[in-house]
Design an enzyme around this catalytic site. Structure first.
Site, mmCIF file in Angstrom:
data_model
loop_
_atom_site.group_PDB
_atom_site.id
_atom_site.type_symbol
_atom_site.label_atom_id
_atom_site.label_comp_id
_atom_site.label_asym_id
_atom_site.label_seq_id
_atom_site.Cartn_x
_atom_site.Cartn_y
_atom_site.Cartn_z
ATOM 1 N N ASP A 1 -14.775 3.084 8.061
ATOM 2 C CA ASP A 1 -13.907 3.986 7.224
ATOM 3 C C ASP A 1 -14.549 4.983 6.254
ATOM 4 O O ASP A 1 -14.259 6.096 6.270
ATOM 5 C CB ASP A 1 -12.811 3.389 6.612
ATOM 6 N N SER B 1 -7.163 4.416 9.381
ATOM 7 C CA SER B 1 -7.997 4.174 8.155
ATOM 8 C C SER B 1 -7.341 3.230 7.047
ATOM 9 O O SER B 1 -8.084 2.280 6.729
ATOM 10 C CB SER B 1 -8.025 5.752 7.540
ATOM 11 N N HIS C 1 0.954 -1.127 -0.017
ATOM 12 C CA HIS C 1 -0.057 -0.203 -0.048
ATOM 13 C C HIS C 1 0.863 1.009 0.132
ATOM 14 O O HIS C 1 1.906 1.161 0.619
ATOM 15 C CB HIS C 1 -0.963 0.056 1.309
ATOM 16 N N ARG D 1 -14.399 13.307 8.085
ATOM 17 C CA ARG D 1 -13.037 13.728 8.406
ATOM 18 C C ARG D 1 -12.715 14.982 7.305
ATOM 19 O O ARG D 1 -12.213 15.875 7.339
ATOM 20 C CB ARG D 1 -11.657 12.892 8.438
ATOM 21 N N LYS E 1 -8.108 -1.130 6.631
ATOM 22 C CA LYS E 1 -8.454 -1.785 5.159
ATOM 23 C C LYS E 1 -7.571 -2.846 4.670
ATOM 24 O O LYS E 1 -7.947 -3.780 4.206
ATOM 25 C CB LYS E 1 -8.635 -0.571 4.036
HETATM 26 N N1 URA Z 1 -5.534 7.089 2.742
HETATM 27 C C1 URA Z 1 -6.608 6.635 3.557
HETATM 28 O O1 URA Z 1 -6.999 5.416 2.964
HETATM 29 N N2 URA Z 1 -6.659 7.019 4.500
HETATM 30 C C2 URA Z 1 -6.465 8.357 5.085
HETATM 31 O O2 URA Z 1 -7.076 8.533 6.080
HETATM 32 C C3 URA Z 1 -5.502 8.958 4.302
HETATM 33 C C4 URA Z 1 -5.013 8.294 3.111
#
Ligand code: URA
Length: 441
Positions: free
Chosen positions: A168, A190, A89, A175, A194
């Site tokens: 999320d 966040s 990621h 946010r 995932k």
């Molecule tokens: N990418 C994400 O998945 N979440 C965030 O809060 C910032 C970048």
């Protein structure tokens, strides 16, 4: 009386965080559950997020928040995948086309990669938009199709189902409108919620630092990397974070089809050296975590061989074919969409390129049609730009700095103005930050 039976007093919980206290795992879990069930109003969750923004969270609180978010939805079940699963990621940057290179590269070295990716928003691009520039390429795969493909070709890159981590999605939307995105525990939870829900045994993170990234300084990026690696450890997943420079864009190309073309060049051994180096570093860490090599040095040798032998390119072609795309793009980039208009941006003075503002370049690409200002916008797969000069290069007045690509001639003027403003040209030798700025394990 059991703690969980007591009524949830959200007001007190916000007050405790506002005043710098630490929340318990149970308090965090019940807040997230209440929010997802729409029992806790958005106004209170927004206040909680702002309290976290200012007060931060301990490692234990951040891990508790992440696990509560994971439990808000389904998890991918990768038990049927034969072999070690490793995810990758990036926290997002400009010109960051590492996934289309690294995923097949690691797979060709024996690691199994089920990569769930996102779309671009704002100045940063998204892997799904890039791959969808390949004619026919499908990014919506069922969990069964994903697992079957990974067993057959070694990897898959697909969109994330809405059933994974619904908390999320709702928290991120809140946010986004309450100026609470740029918080280490909130970004870390966040991203990692995932990744944990996506089910791989190990995770390699590319945490970007610089003008084009969420984290503007190496220290801030290291703090985010440390928080994410800590969450991985608390959840029993081997996690390594590479902190990498995102001052100027990565490679030359910015924009979906243009980035696929550059990823393919890299898979053929002819890509830009910064992109190639970063892909080899990330790939080597994936190979170590996937136990396909015993140490980093052996892993590096293995991924270099997989790249130079064409094995990684063959895996890319197999992945494209398995996902309905035209596999011939691997050998013939002419099959990718091409913009009708291509216009140069020229240097106004002689000098050396002292800096290129990656965020401004990303915004220029967005203006040309490559990205979205709002989630519902459509992207133009052919739009973007290709830099011809990077930091440290000499330029003469009139020399092409970059070539803009767009379908709409009316966008050229603003795109050119933005790209020209992103370049700082002058006298002297600019500092060039190391591409890999640290590894957090
Ligand atoms: N990418 C994400 O998945 N979440 C965030 O809060 C910032 C970048």
């Amino acid at each position: 009386m059991s703690g969980s039976a007591a009524p949830l007093r959200v007001y007190e919980l916000i007050q405790k965080k506002r005043d710098g206290g630490a929340l318990t795992e149970g308090e965090i879990r019940r807040l997230i559950e209440g929010f997802v069930r729409e029992e806790v109003p958005e106004a209170q969750v927004a206040a909680f997020l702002m309290a976290v923004y200012f007060r931060g969270m301990s490692d234990a609180e951040t891990a508790a928040l992440t696990l509560a978010m994971v439990d808000s939805g389904e998890r991918m079940d990768l038990r049927a995948v034969r072999g070690p699963t490793v995810d990758k990621h990036s926290t997002g940057g400009v010109g960051d086309k590492t996934s289309p290179v690294v995923v097949p590269l690691a797979a060709s070295a024996g690691v199994r990669v089920t990569k769930l990716s996102g779309r671009g928003l704002g100045h940063t691009g998204g892997t799904l938009d890039k791959l969808e520039a390949i004619p026919g390429f499908r990014t919506q795969l069922s969990p069964e199709a994903l697992v079957a493909q990974v067993n057959r070709v070694g990897c898959a890159i697909a969109g994330q189902s809405a059933r994974l981590v619904p908390a999320d999605k709702r928290l991120y939307a809140l946010r986004d409108v309450t100026a609470t995105v740029e918080s280490v525990p909130l970004i870390a939870s966040s991203v990692m919620s995932k990744k944990l829900a996506a089910g791989s045994e190990a995770i390699v993170l590319d945490v970007k630092a610089g003008r084009g990234a969420f984290m503007k300084t190496p220290d801030a990026a290291r703090a985010l990397a440390g928080a994410m690696v800590g969450i991985g450890r608390a959840a029993g997943r081997h996690t390594v974070a590479v902190v990498s420079a995102m001052e100027e864009p990565l490679g030359w190309a910015v924009g979906n089809a243009l980035e696929v073309e550059e990823a393919l060049k890299t898979l053929r051994g002819a890509g830009p050296s910064d992109l190639r180096d970063l892909c080899l570093t990330l790939g080597a860490h994936m190979v170590v975590l996937g136990r396909a090599a015993t140490d980093e040095r052996a892993a590096r040798t293995l991924v270099e061989e997989r790249l130079s032998s064409g094995a990684a390119l063959r895996t890319f072609r197999d992945m494209v074919e398995a996902q309905g795309g035209d596999p011939d793009v691997a050998d013939d980039p002419g099959k990718l969409p091409r913009a009708k208009v291509q216009a140069p941006v020229r240097a106004a003075i002689d000098g050396t390129v002292l800096a290129i503002d990656a965020e401004a370049v990303g915004q220029a690409a967005m203006v040309l049609g490559a990205g979205r200002a709002r989630a519902e916008d459509r992207v133009d797969p052919a739009a973007g730009l290709v830099l011809e000069r990077k930091v440290g290069d000499r330029v003469e007045r009139g020399r092409t700095l970059a070539v803009l690509h767009t379908s709409d001639p009316g966008l050229v003027e603003e795109g050119a103005r933005r790209v020209a403003a992103a370049y700082r040209i002058g006298a002297g030798t600019p500092p060039k930050p190391a591409l890999v700025q640290g590894i957090v394990t």
